[in-house]
Design an enzyme around this catalytic site. Structure first.
Site, PDB file in Angstrom:
ATOM      1  N   CYS A   1      -7.490   4.609   1.322  1.00 48.65           N
ATOM      2  CA  CYS A   1      -7.187   3.371   2.035  1.00 48.65           C
ATOM      3  C   CYS A   1      -8.417   2.989   2.842  1.00 48.65           C
ATOM      4  CB  CYS A   1      -5.977   3.564   2.942  1.00 48.65           C
ATOM      5  SG  CYS A   1      -5.508   2.020   3.738  1.00 48.65           S
TER       6      CYS A   1
ATOM      7  N   CYS B   1      -8.413  -5.739   1.995  1.00 47.97           N
ATOM      8  CA  CYS B   1      -8.107  -4.533   1.246  1.00 47.97           C
ATOM      9  C   CYS B   1      -9.402  -3.806   0.872  1.00 47.97           C
ATOM     10  CB  CYS B   1      -7.275  -4.811  -0.007  1.00 47.97           C
ATOM     11  SG  CYS B   1      -6.632  -3.304  -0.751  1.00 47.97           S
TER      12      CYS B   1
HETATM   13  O1  PYC Z   1      -7.659  -1.188   2.659  1.00 51.20           O
HETATM   14  O2  PYC Z   1      -7.696   0.043   0.843  1.00 51.20           O
HETATM   15  C1  PYC Z   1      -7.103  -0.627   1.694  1.00 51.20           C
HETATM   16  C2  PYC Z   1      -5.640  -0.775   1.575  1.00 51.20           C
HETATM   17  C3  PYC Z   1      -4.832  -0.309   0.578  1.00 51.20           C
HETATM   18  C4  PYC Z   1      -3.542  -0.695   0.888  1.00 51.20           C
HETATM   19  C5  PYC Z   1      -3.579  -1.383   2.070  1.00 51.20           C
HETATM   20  N1  PYC Z   1      -4.883  -1.426   2.464  1.00 51.20           N
END
Ligand code: PYC
Length: 315
Positions: free
Chosen positions: A92, A242
């Site tokens: 994450c 993300c």
């Molecule tokens: O920032 O890799 C990330 C992530 C995965 C799911 C939510 N955030």
């Protein structure tokens, strides 16, 4: 009454709007030598803990939890297992940035670099003097290009399957505005795409489910290269761009010759927050790095009352 409350200490933060809860004490001591083995122990024997700290009434569907575990290699700072409202995720990016900000706040970390072990590999994090954190992720790659998916009632979509520490299906979305007021429609489309991938047997490398969907298009900020919307496994959208999704996207751009080694890539989220990324080759691997900032939001003690009918969370 109220005699047997279990106490769990945690620190909450957000990275680009996406929340992380780092468990400091009161969590299970995971059995196993490798992080993969400890993840299995977590899944098999302590899933009630995951549910209790992440699900309502203590958590929210957007929250990602981080359980610390001693590193396998003593030169690493810590091991960590990330989890959410429906299960566990390999890596994450926003969560690692939140973890580093949390450890810095606790005085367990100074500026500079450290290694963090995850079930999908060791990543390198750097706390910068301005409070930003860079995360050099596990190798990223594109598994399949221009995959056609038939989404019943919605038509055909083409996208790429890529790994950035989690599995992603990435679609250049033309017809849906990437705006906050359109989040319900984007969520519905991304859910339908994920369901179609499942039904059509389109998976990650070893048959793993593609549990993250990334829809992307042009940026709104003149400083960014792209804006995205990412659907997380539990049905919430990622408030940040993300981290692992940005890594997967950069691997696709690199494969298409649209991003050169070391060139900055500014990925904007659906909320307008952003990560700055880049990718370099190391032998046969493509190593992505993202940079962002986390802000602490709470130091908290969660209380678990065995008499509470929702002690394990609302499932
Ligand atoms: O920032 O890799 C990330 C992530 C995965 C799911 C939510 N955030």
């Amino acid at each position: 009454m109220f005699g047997d409350l279990r106490k769990i200490h945690a620190i909450d933060s957000h990275t680009g709007g996406e929340p992380t809860r780092v468990i400091l004490s009161g969590g299970p001591h995971l059995q196993g030598v490798t992080l993969q083995e400890r993840l299995q122990d977590f899944q098999r024997h302590h899933d009630a803990f995951r549910q209790a700290v992440i699900q309502e009434p203590r958590g929210t569907e957007a929250l990602v939890g981080a359980l610390l575990t001693p590193p396998v290699d003593p030169s690493s700072l810590t091991g960590v297992i990330f989890f959410n409202n429906v299960g566990y995720i390999g890596m994450c990016g926003h969560g690692t940035i939140g973890l580093i900000a949390t450890l810095a706040h606790l005085g367990r970390l100074a500026t500079g670099t450290c290694r963090i072990e995850t079930p999908v590999g060791t990543v390198r994090a750097e706390l910068h003097t301005d409070g930003d954190v860079s995360v050099q992720n596990v190798p990223a790659y594109r598994l399949a290009h221009d995959v056609l998916v038939d989404v019943p009632g919605r038509g055909h979509f083409r996208g790429d399957v890529a790994w950035g520490g989690n599995w992603f299906f990435l679609v250049d979305i033309q017809d849906e505005p990437l705006t906050r007021d359109n989040i319900p429609a984007l969520t519905a489309l991304a859910r339908a795409l994920r369901q179609a991938l499942r039904e059509q047997g389109i998976t990650g490398a070893s048959g793993e489910e593609i549990d993250h969907i990334q829809l992307y298009g042009p940026p709104r900020s003149p400083h960014a290269h792209s804006r995205n919307f990412v659907l997380c496994p539990g049905g919430a959208y990622d408030r940040s761009p993300c981290g692992t999704g940005t890594c997967a996207r950069m691997a696709c751009l690199f494969a298409d010759g649209r991003l050169r080694e070391g060139e900055p890539w500014v990925q904007e989220s659906i909320l307008g927050s952003y990560f700055v990324g880049s990718i370099v080759r190391q032998g046969h691997d493509l190593i992505p790095t993202i940079r962002g900032r986390a802000f602490l939001t709470a130091e908290l003690t969660l209380l678990l009352d065995p008499e509470d009918p929702f002690c394990r969370g609302i499932r």
